[in-house]
Design a protein around this motif. Structure first.
Motif, PDB file in Angstrom:
ATOM      1  N   LEU A  31      63.635  75.954  46.870  1.00 59.71           N
ATOM      2  CA  LEU A  31      63.970  75.313  48.144  1.00 59.71           C
ATOM      3  C   LEU A  31      62.704  75.091  48.971  1.00 59.71           C
ATOM      4  N   VAL A  32      62.805  74.194  49.953  1.00 63.64           N
ATOM      5  CA  VAL A  32      61.709  74.058  50.906  1.00 63.64           C
ATOM      6  C   VAL A  32      61.590  75.366  51.679  1.00 63.64           C
ATOM      7  N   GLN A  33      60.355  75.834  51.871  1.00 63.75           N
ATOM      8  CA  GLN A  33      60.102  77.112  52.531  1.00 63.75           C
ATOM      9  C   GLN A  33      59.610  76.830  53.955  1.00 63.75           C
ATOM     10  N   ILE A  34      60.389  77.222  54.940  1.00 63.76           N
ATOM     11  CA  ILE A  34      60.090  76.916  56.341  1.00 63.76           C
ATOM     12  C   ILE A  34      59.678  78.197  57.057  1.00 63.76           C
ATOM     13  N   PHE A  35      58.517  78.147  57.698  1.00 62.56           N
ATOM     14  CA  PHE A  35      57.984  79.337  58.372  1.00 62.56           C
ATOM     15  C   PHE A  35      57.938  79.106  59.878  1.00 62.56           C
ATOM     16  N   GLY A  36      58.644  79.943  60.613  1.00 60.97           N
ATOM     17  CA  GLY A  36      58.675  79.845  62.073  1.00 60.97           C
ATOM     18  C   GLY A  36      57.475  80.529  62.690  1.00 60.97           C
ATOM     19  N   ALA A  37      56.333  79.864  62.681  1.00 59.54           N
ATOM     20  CA  ALA A  37      55.101  80.460  63.211  1.00 59.54           C
ATOM     21  C   ALA A  37      55.097  80.447  64.734  1.00 59.54           C
ATOM     22  N   GLY A  38      55.284  79.273  65.321  1.00 57.37           N
ATOM     23  CA  GLY A  38      55.406  79.194  66.770  1.00 57.37           C
ATOM     24  C   GLY A  38      54.128  79.072  67.548  1.00 57.37           C
ATOM     25  N   SER A  39      52.967  79.091  66.871  1.00 53.12           N
ATOM     26  CA  SER A  39      51.690  78.896  67.539  1.00 53.12           C
ATOM     27  C   SER A  39      50.660  78.506  66.492  1.00 53.12           C
ATOM     28  N   ARG A  40      49.543  77.951  66.968  1.00 51.10           N
ATOM     29  CA  ARG A  40      48.487  77.537  66.042  1.00 51.10           C
ATOM     30  C   ARG A  40      47.917  78.737  65.292  1.00 51.10           C
ATOM     31  N   LEU A  41      47.623  79.818  66.010  1.00 50.98           N
ATOM     32  CA  LEU A  41      47.067  80.998  65.353  1.00 50.98           C
ATOM     33  C   LEU A  41      48.015  81.541  64.293  1.00 50.98           C
ATOM     34  N   ASN A  42      49.290  81.630  64.616  1.00 50.38           N
ATOM     35  CA  ASN A  42      50.249  82.146  63.646  1.00 50.38           C
ATOM     36  C   ASN A  42      50.471  81.177  62.502  1.00 50.38           C
ATOM     37  N   ALA A  43      50.303  79.884  62.757  1.00 46.50           N
ATOM     38  CA  ALA A  43      50.401  78.903  61.670  1.00 46.50           C
ATOM     39  C   ALA A  43      49.301  79.138  60.640  1.00 46.50           C
ATOM     40  N   MET A  44      48.082  79.414  61.124  1.00 49.84           N
ATOM     41  CA  MET A  44      46.980  79.707  60.207  1.00 49.84           C
ATOM     42  C   MET A  44      47.284  80.978  59.393  1.00 49.84           C
ATOM     43  N   ARG A  45      47.889  81.949  60.053  1.00 41.73           N
ATOM     44  CA  ARG A  45      48.209  83.211  59.377  1.00 41.73           C
ATOM     45  C   ARG A  45      49.290  83.014  58.328  1.00 41.73           C
ATOM     46  N   ALA A  46      50.306  82.241  58.675  1.00 36.00           N
ATOM     47  CA  ALA A  46      51.373  81.966  57.705  1.00 36.00           C
ATOM     48  C   ALA A  46      50.821  81.225  56.495  1.00 36.00           C
ATOM     49  N   ASP A  47      49.976  80.243  56.741  1.00 39.28           N
ATOM     50  CA  ASP A  47      49.401  79.481  55.636  1.00 39.28           C
ATOM     51  C   ASP A  47      48.541  80.363  54.737  1.00 39.28           C
ATOM     52  N   LYS A  48      47.871  81.325  55.350  1.00 40.52           N
ATOM     53  CA  LYS A  48      47.032  82.261  54.581  1.00 40.52           C
ATOM     54  C   LYS A  48      47.900  83.078  53.618  1.00 40.52           C
ATOM     55  N   VAL A  49      49.048  83.538  54.082  1.00 39.75           N
ATOM     56  CA  VAL A  49      49.965  84.272  53.216  1.00 39.75           C
ATOM     57  C   VAL A  49      50.474  83.362  52.104  1.00 39.75           C
ATOM     58  N   GLY A  50      50.885  82.155  52.475  1.00 38.02           N
ATOM     59  CA  GLY A  50      51.411  81.226  51.485  1.00 38.02           C
ATOM     60  C   GLY A  50      50.394  80.880  50.411  1.00 38.02           C
ATOM     61  N   ASP A  51      49.163  80.630  50.830  1.00 37.84           N
ATOM     62  CA  ASP A  51      48.116  80.253  49.873  1.00 37.84           C
ATOM     63  C   ASP A  51      47.877  81.347  48.837  1.00 37.84           C
ATOM     64  N   ALA A  52      48.009  82.603  49.247  1.00 36.57           N
ATOM     65  CA  ALA A  52      47.760  83.710  48.324  1.00 36.57           C
ATOM     66  C   ALA A  52      48.784  83.748  47.196  1.00 36.57           C
ATOM     67  N   PHE A  53      49.929  83.098  47.395  1.00 38.36           N
ATOM     68  CA  PHE A  53      50.985  83.144  46.379  1.00 38.36           C
ATOM     69  C   PHE A  53      51.414  81.740  45.930  1.00 38.36           C
ATOM     70  N   GLY A  54      50.574  80.755  46.231  1.00 32.29           N
ATOM     71  CA  GLY A  54      50.863  79.404  45.764  1.00 32.29           C
ATOM     72  C   GLY A  54      52.064  78.771  46.442  1.00 32.29           C
ATOM     73  N   ILE A  55      52.334  79.157  47.680  1.00 27.56           N
ATOM     74  CA  ILE A  55      53.483  78.631  48.418  1.00 27.56           C
ATOM     75  C   ILE A  55      52.989  77.756  49.558  1.00 27.56           C
ATOM     76  N   GLN A  56      53.504  76.555  49.645  1.00 31.40           N
ATOM     77  CA  GLN A  56      53.161  75.678  50.763  1.00 31.40           C
ATOM     78  C   GLN A  56      54.330  75.647  51.729  1.00 31.40           C
ATOM     79  N   TYR A  57      54.178  76.350  52.834  1.00 28.62           N
ATOM     80  CA  TYR A  57      55.232  76.374  53.839  1.00 28.62           C
ATOM     81  C   TYR A  57      55.260  75.066  54.630  1.00 28.62           C
ATOM     82  N   VAL A  58      56.441  74.699  55.089  1.00 26.38           N
ATOM     83  CA  VAL A  58      56.576  73.769  56.206  1.00 26.38           C
ATOM     84  C   VAL A  58      56.597  74.650  57.447  1.00 26.38           C
ATOM     85  N   ILE A  59      55.712  74.381  58.390  1.00 25.49           N
ATOM     86  CA  ILE A  59      55.448  75.348  59.468  1.00 25.49           C
ATOM     87  C   ILE A  59      55.962  74.842  60.811  1.00 25.49           C
TER      88      ILE A  59
END
Length: 1022
Positions: A247-275
């Motif tokens: 499924l599409v993976q949606i991450f509720g980051a809510g800020s630019r800083l948290n978006a970078m953090r979410a993407d960092k987690v996703g990248d480590a496991f080959g997951i591209q979140y929609v943020i």
């Protein structure tokens, strides 16, 4: 159980879709309209780029049959002539909670650590719930659906807004007439994530953003282990997580800083979140683009501040003021940079404000085509539903809007919202537009009348002889009723007007006087004189800025009542320049390394050469290139340093600035978390530390638990993004802690429920963890299959001398204890920090090989510090311990030059050795002395030019340079103060104008900056 529920839900949907025709029906007639319906002569937006003029849209059974200029209309088709009107695809909201209630919040009392799974057969953390499904909790809410439809939405992707892993969402059409069997487009549409804990759980872990990130990483590792069949037990959560991977993976980051953090987690496991972003992406647009993510963007723009009180307005930060000015341009900047995004109504108090804010984004430069894409084709594509929603292509659901014209114009009316072929009338399209100015005469008296608003909410203003009359107006079925007060305002008497308004330009009827007499009434709409371009711009600004009332539903009504010329604004609004960081003292452009030549300085080398008088230092390519007399370089900027002192940059071994979180105290060990995950590149303390000559710091985890999190060693490169602050090939450190904090003796009665509760318990905890880590490391090295455990990986690195301990410590008995534990497991403690009883065990420290990073003269701030003395640093130094002076404080850190001088007074340490306490020695303790800490050819050009002796109370850092880049300069600082004052004045004037236009403002609330120390807890996560 959850799989069974999902299967039942699927069966229900299928059954409803294909079996409802033969259900008993006792609530009305059974005949269903299956005729074709054709909408002709409309401007049809099939997609944002495929537009048909004077076209026909043909629908049947809730689907689009055809759209075009030459559509064949079958017999018995219901035809609706939409001449002069437009048809758009209905909007899609990818991030909604429609129809799904949030769980009730558990009491904060009794929050507990994780002792084991609280749900049998599921993952050990209550905050990880991929097995949850929005379809199980969904209940259609007709009232809220109508509000969303008025905002233009036809489909929402709803989910359970609770937990770190929230389970699957459900794609729902806002079809008010048919049941869930029709309106559920996809019962399992996406997988949702966030950094926020479940409100329904009392589990205290994680208690920080870095804890949430660590939990997600461990969960993904466990899911991989589980998927390979290695687990001996059933875990329904991990099964669901693996099942939802497609499924599409949606991450509720809510800020630019948290978006970078979410993407960092996703990248480590080959997951591209929609943020889900925060609307502040424009501040670091290059970093946002580098994530390669698609974004869901809220348009909850800030109101202007009420700045009439000059005293209060002084406390406003320029970053908050700039957010009001710059935020509406966020979507435009995203589009210009080729970043795929969609809009959401998430976080708006009312859907009413969605369209005014959307129009404001267009006024700030977002193209209408991109705006429509963001509302239709982009979310459809991200959800994998382009053939069903988001356009009016053949076969798509008949989800469309009928408008009076361009939907991005303020005066445009939304008449109908069709969802799956079902019509919802929002405003009668056959109703005349009566808004405008009128003039009429009754009994020889001339009146002027202005009608504003919408047909259902008309408002009137009537004057005669310059006197305003009280009036009310209503309109229905082409008849208008107006009551107005008589000329004598002392009497509550009214003249009643009733007139036919069928042609939209004239009102024909009767005027009824208070005494019952009737007269003929006739009013004609008068054309306004052509306005100058300046007047048009001012009026457009006034209407557009009404969307500043985004947090107030009533303000949206006010916005609707503002008149806007039909002519489109040709220029985007002016916004303040974006700086790096986007706050006070930010750079318009990131500074670059320069070739610099300091002439005739007093150079404190910290090397065997000592202090050199009248010496030149050449900086080139970010390195110290030459040291000597009479140096020259034709490409260098020459700096006269006569009478000034040049030193290496100050290094703070123990700091807590520049981080969003400090403690993860939910477990007694948090080795899995890392401060590198939560660096805050916008902390003004970075700049303040540069002004104090500090160039590098170690950001330590706090002291909430015996084994804390991993450190971040950064350079204070003001303006750079968080990741660019971290040292390349950074040495690996971790925070340990002893004493009162870790045994929770000062946490309050409700918090004291976690092992250890005593100092001897702390020792046993260390022995237990190192024993387990030793066994884990042996299994890992054996080549046999093993479950990757991030916490054990980190502790194993300590055993293998790959990671170094900086330990919070006070009491000599505990200091001795930890050295004994280290000897038992054959490793060395790197640094005791605080170490205020170090003078009692200095000989043992020197023998063990551990350094001491201490305060210069802090004592007696809690019981275990009562024996602290200001001679501590000197005694440890004289015993052969590598000694550093640290801050553990955002204020003290910018005066470390003066803190070093105290060791000259207390203990007679030489000036050169005392200076090393804040430069070379902390570099040694952090294992970065090959790069920084002294002025030596080949080292990084991290230097400070002081106006006076560096340990003098009169000394100022004139220039602070990191790798040849000047990040602080006294002259620039002075210039920036004037510029900030000017910018604030401009913004205040803009806010004053906004208030004068009658727009809603927000009160100024003074914000106190958190000063983080070892015991600071991230309360936002509790």
């Amino acid at each position: 159980m959850n799989k069974i529920k999902y299967a039942i839900a699927l069966c229900f949907c299928s059954f409803a879709l294909f079996a409802q025709d033969y259900f008993p029906k006792n609530d009305g007639v059974k005949t269903k309209n299956t005729s074709y319906q054709a909408f002709t002569n409309a401007k049809i937006y099939v997609t944002p780029t495929q537009i048909i003029e004077n076209g026909t849209l043909l629908i049947k059974d809730g689907k689009v049959v055809a759209s075009g200029n030459e559509v064949s209309i079958p017999k018995n088709t219901i035809v609706v002539d939409l001449k002069g009107k437009s048809i758009y695809p209905s909007f899609i909201d990818m991030y909604s909670t429609f129809g799904v209630k949030k769980p009730e919040r558990a009491s904060d009392q009794g929050r507990s650590p994780q002792y084991g799974p609280s749900r049998s057969g599921f993952y050990w953390s209550d905050h990880v719930m991929p097995e949850n499904s929005a379809i199980d909790k969904f209940e259609f809410d007709g009232k809220i659906a109508k509000e969303l439809m008025k905002a233009g939405f036809g489909v929402v992707n709803t989910h359970i807004e609770d937990g770190i892993v929230r389970g699957t969402g459900t794609l729902v059409a806002l079809n008010p007439d048919d049941g869930n069997g029709f309106r559920i487009i996809d019962p399992k549409s996406a997988q949702y994530f966030s950094f926020s804990k479940s409100v329904a759980s009392r589990q205290s872990y994680p208690g920080s953003i870095m804890g949430s990130m660590a939990l997600l990483r461990q969960m993904y590792n466990d899911a991989d282990w589980y998927a390979k069949g290695n687990s001996k037990t059933k875990d329904l959560s991990l099964e669901a997580l693996n099942s939802n991977k497609s499924l599409v993976q949606i991450f509720g980051a809510g800020s630019r800083l948290n978006a970078m953090r979410a993407d960092k987690v996703g990248d480590a496991f080959g997951i591209q979140y929609v943020i889900l972003g925060g609307g502040d992406e424009y501040e670091r647009i290059a970093d946002v683009k580098a994530t390669n993510a698609s974004y869901i963007i809220p348009i909850n723009f800030q109101n202007a501040y009420d700045v009439e009180n000059a005293f209060l307005s002084r406390s406003l930060s320029i970053s908050d003021m700039k957010a009001w000015n710059q935020g509406p341009a966020n979507a435009k900047i995203l589009a210009e940079n080729g970043i795929k995004f969609t809009f959401t109504s998430h976080d708006l108090k009312s859907p009413k404000t969605f369209m005014p804010n959307l129009i404001k984004a267009v006024e700030y430069g977002l193209s209408k085509e991109k705006a429509l894409e963001a509302l239709t084709t982009v979310p459809a594509q991200l959800l994998g539903k382009s053939s069903e929603i988001g356009s009016l292509q053949k076969g798509s659901y008949a989800n469309f809007l009928i408008t009076s014209g361009d939907i991005f114009e303020k005066k445009t009316k939304l008449y109908e919202n069709w969802v799956q072929g079902q019509k919802t009338v929002l405003e009668d399209m056959n109703t005349q537009d009566l808004t405008g100015d009128y003039e009429f005469n009754i009994a020889g008296e001339t009146y002027k009348m202005t009608l504003k608003g919408t047909p259902s909410k008309l408002k009137s203003e009537i004057t005669s002889d310059g006197q305003k009359r009280g009036s009310k107006v209503s309109y229905a079925d082409d008849w208008i009723n107006i009551s107005m007060t008589t000329k004598d305002s002392t009497e509550q008497k009214f003249i009643r007007l009733i007139a036919n308004a069928s042609n939209g330009n004239t009102l024909n009827g009767k005027a009824v006087y208070p005494d019952g007499n009737e007269m003929t009434f006739y009013a004609k709409k008068i054309d306004k004189p052509e306005k100058s371009s300046k007047e048009k711009e001012e009026k457009t600004n006034s209407a557009v800025n009404t969307a500043d009332d985004a947090d107030d539903a009533d303000a949206a009504d006010a916005a609707d009542e503002k008149e806007v010329d039909g002519e489109e604004s040709t220029t985007a609004k002016e916004i303040m320049p974006i700086t790096y960081p986007n706050m006070a003292y930010g750079f318009a452009e990131l500074p670059k390394a320069e070739t610099l030549l300091f002439k005739n300085a007093t150079v404190w080398t910290n090397e065997k050469d000592g202090v050199l008088e009248n010496t030149d230092v050449l900086i080139k390519n970010g390195k110290i290139s030459k040291i000597g007399k009479d140096l020259s370089d034709g490409n260098a900027i020459v700096i006269d340093a006569t009478g000034k002192h040049l030193t290496s940059g100050i290094i703070d071994e123990h700091s807590h600035i520049a981080a969003s979180s400090i403690n993860e105290g939910g477990h007694n060990s948090s080795a899995e978390v890392s401060i590198e995950d939560v660096i805050d590149d916008e902390d003004v303390d970075i700049y303040r530390n540069l002004a104090g000559g500090v160039t590098s710091i170690q950001i330590l985890h706090g002291s909430a638990n015996p084994i804390g999190g991993r450190s971040a060693i950064i350079k204070l490169k003001w303006g750079e993004s968080a990741e660019n602050l971290i040292y390349n090939n950074s040495p690996k450190f971790i925070k340990f802690a002893l004493g009162e904090n870790v045994k929770q003796s000062n946490w309050g009665d409700n918090a004291r429920n976690r092992f250890p509760q005593t100092r001897m318990g702390v020792e046993q905890l260390y022995i237990d963890y190192f024993t387990r880590a030793k066994a884990y490391d042996a299994l890992k090295k054996s080549g046999k299959p093993y479950r990757k455990d991030i916490e054990m990986d980190v502790i194993s690195e300590i055993l293998n001398s790959e990671r170094f301990i900086s330990c919070h410590s006070y009491v000599q008995s505990e200091i001795n204890m930890l050295m004994t534990v280290a000897d038992k497991f054959d490793f060395k403690i790197n640094t005791f920090t605080h170490i205020l009883e170090g003078y009692k065990v200095a000989d043992k420290m020197a023998k063990h090989g551990v350094g001491g990073s201490t305060f210069s003269d802090w004592w007696a701030y809690k019981y275990e510090v009562n024996d602290a003395i200001p001679y501590n640093a000197a005694i440890m130094h004289n015993a052969g311990v590598v000694v550093a002076i640290n801050s553990d404080d955002g204020e003290m850190s910018r005066r470390l030059n003066q803190e070093a001088a105290k060791s000259v007074k207390y203990g007679g340490v030489s000036e050169e050795d005392a200076w090393k306490f804040v430069t070379l020695n902390p570099a040694k303790l952090l294992h970065i002395d090959d790069r920084v800490g002294s002025i030596k050819v080949g080292k990084d050009a991290d230097v400070v030019l002081w106006t006076d002796h560096p340990m003098s109370i009169y000394a100022k850092a004139e220039k602070t340079i990191i790798e040849g880049v000047t990040y602080f300069d006294l002259k620039r600082d002075e210039m920036m103060r004037s510029q900030i004052k000017k910018e604030k004045s401009e913004l205040i004037n803009g806010m004053m104008k906004a208030k004068n236009k009658g727009l809603k403002t927000q009160p100024i609330k003074k914000k106190e900056k958190d000063q983080m120390h070892c015991d600071y807890l991230d309360h936002a996560q509790h």
